[in-house]
Design a protein around this motif. Structure first.
Motif, PDB file in Angstrom:
ATOM      1  N   ARG A  88     -38.164  27.002  26.717  1.00  0.00           N
ATOM      2  CA  ARG A  88     -36.722  27.272  26.798  1.00  0.00           C
ATOM      3  C   ARG A  88     -36.450  28.642  27.417  1.00  0.00           C
ATOM      4  O   ARG A  88     -35.599  28.769  28.302  1.00  0.00           O
ATOM      5  CB  ARG A  88     -36.096  27.196  25.402  1.00  0.00           C
ATOM      6  N   TRP A  89     -37.174  29.655  26.964  1.00  0.00           N
ATOM      7  CA  TRP A  89     -36.951  30.999  27.484  1.00  0.00           C
ATOM      8  C   TRP A  89     -37.384  31.106  28.950  1.00  0.00           C
ATOM      9  O   TRP A  89     -36.713  31.738  29.764  1.00  0.00           O
ATOM     10  CB  TRP A  89     -37.684  32.033  26.636  1.00  0.00           C
ATOM     11  N   ARG A  90     -38.519  30.500  29.279  1.00  0.00           N
ATOM     12  CA  ARG A  90     -38.963  30.565  30.677  1.00  0.00           C
ATOM     13  C   ARG A  90     -37.955  29.870  31.588  1.00  0.00           C
ATOM     14  O   ARG A  90     -37.626  30.365  32.683  1.00  0.00           O
ATOM     15  CB  ARG A  90     -40.351  29.934  30.829  1.00  0.00           C
ATOM     16  N   THR A  91     -37.437  28.727  31.143  1.00  0.00           N
ATOM     17  CA  THR A  91     -36.438  27.999  31.936  1.00  0.00           C
ATOM     18  C   THR A  91     -35.164  28.815  32.074  1.00  0.00           C
ATOM     19  O   THR A  91     -34.548  28.845  33.151  1.00  0.00           O
ATOM     20  CB  THR A  91     -36.137  26.641  31.280  1.00  0.00           C
ATOM     21  N   ALA A  92     -34.753  29.484  30.986  1.00  0.00           N
ATOM     22  CA  ALA A  92     -33.554  30.314  31.034  1.00  0.00           C
ATOM     23  C   ALA A  92     -33.697  31.444  32.042  1.00  0.00           C
ATOM     24  O   ALA A  92     -32.728  31.850  32.693  1.00  0.00           O
ATOM     25  CB  ALA A  92     -33.253  30.890  29.649  1.00  0.00           C
ATOM     26  N   ARG A  93     -34.935  31.952  32.200  1.00  0.00           N
ATOM     27  CA  ARG A  93     -35.171  33.020  33.177  1.00  0.00           C
ATOM     28  C   ARG A  93     -35.355  32.474  34.590  1.00  0.00           C
ATOM     29  O   ARG A  93     -35.429  33.241  35.538  1.00  0.00           O
ATOM     30  CB  ARG A  93     -36.417  33.827  32.774  1.00  0.00           C
ATOM     31  N   ARG A  94     -35.485  31.155  34.704  1.00  0.00           N
ATOM     32  CA  ARG A  94     -35.692  30.497  36.001  1.00  0.00           C
ATOM     33  C   ARG A  94     -36.989  30.968  36.653  1.00  0.00           C
ATOM     34  O   ARG A  94     -37.036  31.197  37.864  1.00  0.00           O
ATOM     35  CB  ARG A  94     -34.491  30.723  36.920  1.00  0.00           C
ATOM     36  N   TRP A  95     -38.012  31.103  35.838  1.00  0.00           N
ATOM     37  CA  TRP A  95     -39.322  31.520  36.327  1.00  0.00           C
ATOM     38  C   TRP A  95     -40.275  30.337  36.295  1.00  0.00           C
ATOM     39  O   TRP A  95     -40.190  29.470  35.420  1.00  0.00           O
ATOM     40  CB  TRP A  95     -39.907  32.633  35.467  1.00  0.00           C
ATOM     41  N   SER A  96     -41.206  30.313  37.217  1.00  0.00           N
ATOM     42  CA  SER A  96     -42.270  29.315  37.193  1.00  0.00           C
ATOM     43  C   SER A  96     -43.307  29.729  36.150  1.00  0.00           C
ATOM     44  O   SER A  96     -43.340  30.882  35.692  1.00  0.00           O
ATOM     45  CB  SER A  96     -42.938  29.223  38.563  1.00  0.00           C
ATOM     46  N   GLN A  97     -44.168  28.799  35.785  1.00  0.00           N
ATOM     47  CA  GLN A  97     -45.262  29.134  34.871  1.00  0.00           C
ATOM     48  C   GLN A  97     -46.137  30.231  35.471  1.00  0.00           C
ATOM     49  O   GLN A  97     -46.578  31.140  34.758  1.00  0.00           O
ATOM     50  CB  GLN A  97     -46.096  27.900  34.560  1.00  0.00           C
TER      51      GLN A  97
END
Length: 266
Positions: free
Chosen positions: A16-25
Protein backbone atom coordinates in the motif's frame (compact mmCIF):
# COMPACT_ATOMS: atom_id res chain seq x y z
CA UNK A 1 7.46 -16.06 15.96
CA UNK A 2 5.65 -14.08 13.28
CA UNK A 3 2.28 -15.57 12.34
CA UNK A 4 0.99 -15.91 8.79
CA UNK A 5 -1.65 -13.25 9.51
CA UNK A 6 1.02 -10.79 10.74
CA UNK A 7 3.22 -11.52 7.72
CA UNK A 8 0.33 -10.84 5.37
CA UNK A 9 -0.60 -7.69 7.31
CA UNK A 10 2.90 -6.31 6.84
CA UNK A 11 2.95 -7.38 3.18
CA UNK A 12 -0.35 -5.57 2.54
CA UNK A 13 0.83 -2.36 4.23
CA UNK A 14 4.18 -2.45 2.44
CA UNK A 15 2.46 -2.75 -0.94
CA UNK A 16 0.00 0.00 0.00
CA UNK A 17 2.73 2.47 0.93
CA UNK A 18 4.87 1.66 -2.10
CA UNK A 19 1.85 2.11 -4.38
CA UNK A 20 0.98 5.40 -2.67
CA UNK A 21 4.50 6.63 -3.45
CA UNK A 22 4.15 5.40 -7.05
CA UNK A 23 7.48 3.61 -6.83
CA UNK A 24 8.45 0.34 -8.45
CA UNK A 25 9.75 -2.53 -6.34
CA UNK A 26 13.20 -1.89 -7.77
CA UNK A 27 13.17 1.78 -6.78
CA UNK A 28 12.13 1.06 -3.20
CA UNK A 29 14.61 -1.80 -2.93
CA UNK A 30 17.45 0.49 -4.01
CA UNK A 31 16.39 3.19 -1.57
CA UNK A 32 16.20 0.69 1.29
CA UNK A 33 19.45 -1.09 0.49
CA UNK A 34 17.91 -4.45 -0.30
CA UNK A 35 17.17 -6.49 -3.43
CA UNK A 36 14.06 -6.41 -5.57
CA UNK A 37 13.68 -10.17 -5.03
CA UNK A 38 13.74 -9.80 -1.24
CA UNK A 39 11.23 -6.95 -1.42
CA UNK A 40 8.99 -9.00 -3.69
CA UNK A 41 9.04 -11.89 -1.19
CA UNK A 42 8.12 -9.53 1.63
CA UNK A 43 5.23 -8.06 -0.36
CA UNK A 44 3.95 -11.59 -1.02
CA UNK A 45 4.23 -12.55 2.65
CA UNK A 46 6.82 -15.20 1.78
CA UNK A 47 9.69 -13.66 3.76
CA UNK A 48 9.79 -12.76 7.45
CA UNK A 49 11.13 -9.18 7.69
CA UNK A 50 13.67 -8.33 10.37
CA UNK A 51 13.11 -5.22 12.45
CA UNK A 52 16.06 -3.50 10.79
CA UNK A 53 14.70 -3.88 7.27
CA UNK A 54 11.24 -2.76 8.42
CA UNK A 55 12.77 0.44 9.79
CA UNK A 56 14.82 0.98 6.63
CA UNK A 57 11.76 0.51 4.47
CA UNK A 58 9.73 2.89 6.64
CA UNK A 59 12.44 5.53 6.44
CA UNK A 60 12.86 5.04 2.68
CA UNK A 61 9.10 5.42 2.25
CA UNK A 62 9.38 8.72 4.15
CA UNK A 63 6.78 7.68 6.69
CA UNK A 64 6.06 9.79 9.74
CA UNK A 65 7.17 8.44 13.12
CA UNK A 66 3.59 7.43 13.88
CA UNK A 67 3.36 5.57 10.57
CA UNK A 68 6.72 3.87 11.20
CA UNK A 69 5.47 2.59 14.55
CA UNK A 70 2.33 1.28 12.85
CA UNK A 71 4.37 -0.53 10.19
CA UNK A 72 6.51 -2.14 12.89
CA UNK A 73 3.36 -3.40 14.61
CA UNK A 74 2.11 -5.04 11.42
CA UNK A 75 5.44 -6.89 11.22
CA UNK A 76 5.10 -8.11 14.82
CA UNK A 77 7.54 -5.66 16.44
CA UNK A 78 7.02 -3.17 19.23
CA UNK A 79 7.08 0.54 18.31
CA UNK A 80 10.48 2.19 18.75
CA UNK A 81 9.41 5.85 18.77
CA UNK A 82 7.96 7.15 22.02
CA UNK A 83 4.77 9.21 22.11
CA UNK A 84 5.02 11.50 25.11
CA UNK A 85 2.43 13.84 26.55
CA UNK A 86 3.30 17.51 26.16
CA UNK A 87 3.02 17.70 29.94
CA UNK A 88 5.66 15.00 30.40
CA UNK A 89 8.83 16.09 32.26
CA UNK A 90 11.06 15.05 29.36
CA UNK A 91 9.33 17.56 27.07
CA UNK A 92 9.58 20.46 29.50
CA UNK A 93 12.57 22.00 27.63
CA UNK A 94 10.51 21.81 24.44
CA UNK A 95 7.53 23.55 26.02
CA UNK A 96 9.78 26.29 27.37
CA UNK A 97 11.44 26.74 23.98
CA UNK A 98 8.04 26.97 22.28
CA UNK A 99 6.90 29.60 24.78
CA UNK A 100 10.02 31.67 24.12
CA UNK A 101 9.58 31.45 20.34
CA UNK A 102 5.92 32.45 20.55
CA UNK A 103 6.69 35.37 22.86
CA UNK A 104 9.64 36.44 20.73
CA UNK A 105 7.46 36.63 17.61
CA UNK A 106 5.30 39.40 19.07
CA UNK A 107 3.82 41.73 17.89
CA UNK A 108 3.00 39.27 15.12
CA UNK A 109 0.69 36.25 15.55
CA UNK A 110 2.22 32.80 16.03
CA UNK A 111 0.75 29.48 17.07
CA UNK A 112 1.59 25.80 17.47
CA UNK A 113 -0.72 23.12 16.11
CA UNK A 114 -1.00 19.36 16.01
CA UNK A 115 -1.91 17.50 12.79
CA UNK A 116 -4.98 18.79 10.97
CA UNK A 117 -4.86 22.14 12.76
CA UNK A 118 -5.56 21.39 16.45
CA UNK A 119 -4.32 24.36 18.48
CA UNK A 120 -1.69 23.65 21.16
CA UNK A 121 -0.38 27.11 22.05
CA UNK A 122 -0.42 30.68 20.75
CA UNK A 123 0.90 34.11 21.60
CA UNK A 124 -1.19 37.13 22.57
CA UNK A 125 -1.25 38.54 19.02
CA UNK A 126 -3.30 35.58 17.77
CA UNK A 127 -6.44 37.42 18.91
CA UNK A 128 -6.36 39.20 15.54
CA UNK A 129 -7.25 35.81 14.03
CA UNK A 130 -9.88 34.77 16.58
CA UNK A 131 -11.78 38.00 17.28
CA UNK A 132 -15.37 37.96 16.16
CA UNK A 133 -15.45 34.19 15.66
CA UNK A 134 -18.48 32.22 16.85
CA UNK A 135 -18.14 30.64 20.29
CA UNK A 136 -18.53 27.07 19.03
CA UNK A 137 -15.35 27.48 16.96
CA UNK A 138 -13.37 28.64 20.00
CA UNK A 139 -14.28 25.78 22.30
CA UNK A 140 -11.30 23.48 23.07
CA UNK A 141 -9.86 21.75 21.24
CA UNK A 142 -9.80 24.66 18.79
CA UNK A 143 -9.12 23.65 15.20
CA UNK A 144 -7.38 26.56 13.50
CA UNK A 145 -8.03 25.33 9.96
CA UNK A 146 -11.76 25.06 10.59
CA UNK A 147 -11.68 28.45 12.33
CA UNK A 148 -9.86 29.92 9.33
CA UNK A 149 -12.33 28.79 6.67
CA UNK A 150 -15.67 28.43 8.50
CA UNK A 151 -18.19 31.17 7.58
CA UNK A 152 -18.68 31.85 11.31
CA UNK A 153 -14.95 32.19 11.87
CA UNK A 154 -12.07 34.03 10.24
CA UNK A 155 -13.43 33.54 6.72
CA UNK A 156 -15.93 36.38 6.89
CA UNK A 157 -13.03 38.82 7.37
CA UNK A 158 -10.76 37.39 4.65
CA UNK A 159 -10.80 39.61 1.57
CA UNK A 160 -9.20 36.96 -0.67
CA UNK A 161 -10.89 33.85 0.70
CA UNK A 162 -11.08 31.92 -2.62
CA UNK A 163 -7.32 32.20 -3.20
CA UNK A 164 -6.13 31.87 0.40
CA UNK A 165 -8.60 29.12 1.27
CA UNK A 166 -7.57 27.13 -1.80
CA UNK A 167 -3.97 27.14 -0.59
CA UNK A 168 -5.04 25.61 2.73
CA UNK A 169 -7.10 22.90 1.05
CA UNK A 170 -4.39 22.06 -1.48
CA UNK A 171 -1.78 21.75 1.27
CA UNK A 172 -4.04 19.23 3.02
CA UNK A 173 -4.58 17.37 -0.24
CA UNK A 174 -0.81 17.04 -0.62
CA UNK A 175 -0.64 15.66 2.92
CA UNK A 176 -3.42 13.18 2.12
CA UNK A 177 -1.46 11.92 -0.88
CA UNK A 178 1.59 11.29 1.31
CA UNK A 179 -0.33 9.91 4.30
CA UNK A 180 -3.73 8.53 3.21
CA UNK A 181 -6.32 8.77 5.97
CA UNK A 182 -10.12 8.55 5.72
CA UNK A 183 -10.51 11.11 8.52
CA UNK A 184 -8.33 13.58 6.65
CA UNK A 185 -10.32 13.03 3.45
CA UNK A 186 -13.53 13.85 5.34
CA UNK A 187 -11.95 16.96 6.87
CA UNK A 188 -10.76 18.17 3.46
CA UNK A 189 -14.27 17.70 2.06
CA UNK A 190 -15.68 19.76 4.94
CA UNK A 191 -13.19 22.60 4.49
CA UNK A 192 -13.57 22.62 0.71
CA UNK A 193 -17.27 23.24 1.21
CA UNK A 194 -16.44 26.53 2.94
CA UNK A 195 -14.18 27.88 0.17
CA UNK A 196 -15.80 29.87 -2.66
CA UNK A 197 -14.72 29.02 -6.23
CA UNK A 198 -11.84 30.94 -7.68
CA UNK A 199 -12.92 33.88 -9.85
CA UNK A 200 -12.31 33.59 -13.57
CA UNK A 201 -12.06 35.96 -16.49
CA UNK A 202 -11.27 39.61 -15.77
CA UNK A 203 -11.81 39.02 -12.05
CA UNK A 204 -9.17 36.29 -11.86
CA UNK A 205 -6.50 37.02 -9.24
CA UNK A 206 -3.21 38.47 -10.35
CA UNK A 207 -0.36 37.43 -8.08
CA UNK A 208 2.07 40.22 -7.36
CA UNK A 209 4.89 39.92 -4.82
CA UNK A 210 6.72 37.03 -3.21
CA UNK A 211 3.75 35.10 -1.72
CA UNK A 212 -0.04 34.92 -1.63
CA UNK A 213 -0.90 36.94 1.51
CA UNK A 214 -3.79 36.55 3.89
CA UNK A 215 -5.74 39.78 3.41
CA UNK A 216 -7.53 40.15 6.71
CA UNK A 217 -9.98 42.94 7.53
CA UNK A 218 -9.86 44.30 11.07
CA UNK A 219 -10.92 47.51 12.86
CA UNK A 220 -7.66 49.23 11.92
CA UNK A 221 -7.85 48.39 8.23
CA UNK A 222 -6.70 45.49 6.06
CA UNK A 223 -3.77 43.39 7.23
CA UNK A 224 -1.62 41.57 4.72
CA UNK A 225 0.08 38.55 6.28
CA UNK A 226 2.28 35.74 4.98
CA UNK A 227 2.97 32.56 6.90
CA UNK A 228 5.97 30.39 7.66
CA UNK A 229 5.77 26.84 9.03
CA UNK A 230 8.48 25.28 11.20
CA UNK A 231 8.76 21.71 12.47
CA UNK A 232 11.13 19.75 14.73
CA UNK A 233 12.97 18.05 11.89
CA UNK A 234 15.16 15.76 14.01
CA UNK A 235 12.49 14.72 16.53
CA UNK A 236 12.35 11.06 17.59
CA UNK A 237 9.22 11.48 19.70
CA UNK A 238 5.88 11.15 17.88
CA UNK A 239 4.25 14.05 19.73
CA UNK A 240 7.12 16.42 19.05
CA UNK A 241 7.50 15.35 15.41
CA UNK A 242 3.85 16.19 14.74
CA UNK A 243 3.97 19.75 16.10
CA UNK A 244 4.03 22.65 13.66
CA UNK A 245 4.85 26.25 14.50
CA UNK A 246 2.99 28.64 12.21
CA UNK A 247 4.21 32.23 12.31
CA UNK A 248 2.51 35.13 10.55
CA UNK A 249 4.65 37.93 9.16
CA UNK A 250 3.63 41.33 7.79
CA UNK A 251 3.73 41.53 4.01
CA UNK A 252 4.07 45.33 4.11
CA UNK A 253 5.10 48.07 6.52
CA UNK A 254 1.53 49.28 7.12
CA UNK A 255 0.57 45.82 8.40
CA UNK A 256 3.61 45.82 10.67
CA UNK A 257 2.61 49.21 12.11
CA UNK A 258 -0.98 48.11 12.73
CA UNK A 259 0.12 44.96 14.53
CA UNK A 260 2.61 46.88 16.68
CA UNK A 261 -0.13 49.34 17.68
CA UNK A 262 -2.52 46.50 18.56
CA UNK A 263 -0.04 44.86 20.93
CA UNK A 264 0.93 48.19 22.49
CA UNK A 265 -2.72 49.07 23.09
CA UNK A 266 -3.62 45.71 24.65
Amino acid sequence: MLTVMETHGFARELRRWRTARRWSQLELALRAGTTQRHLSYMEQGRSRPGRGIVLRLAESLELSLRERNALLLTAGYAPVFAESSLDAPELRPVREAIDRVLEGHLPYPALVVRPYGELVAANAAVTVLTEGAAGHLLEPPVNMLRLALHPDGLARRVANLPEWGRHIVEALRALALRSPDDRLDAFIAELEGYVPPLPSGPDAPGYVGFAVPLRLRCDEGELRLVTTVTSFATAVDVTLAELRLEAFLPADEETARMLRRRVTAS
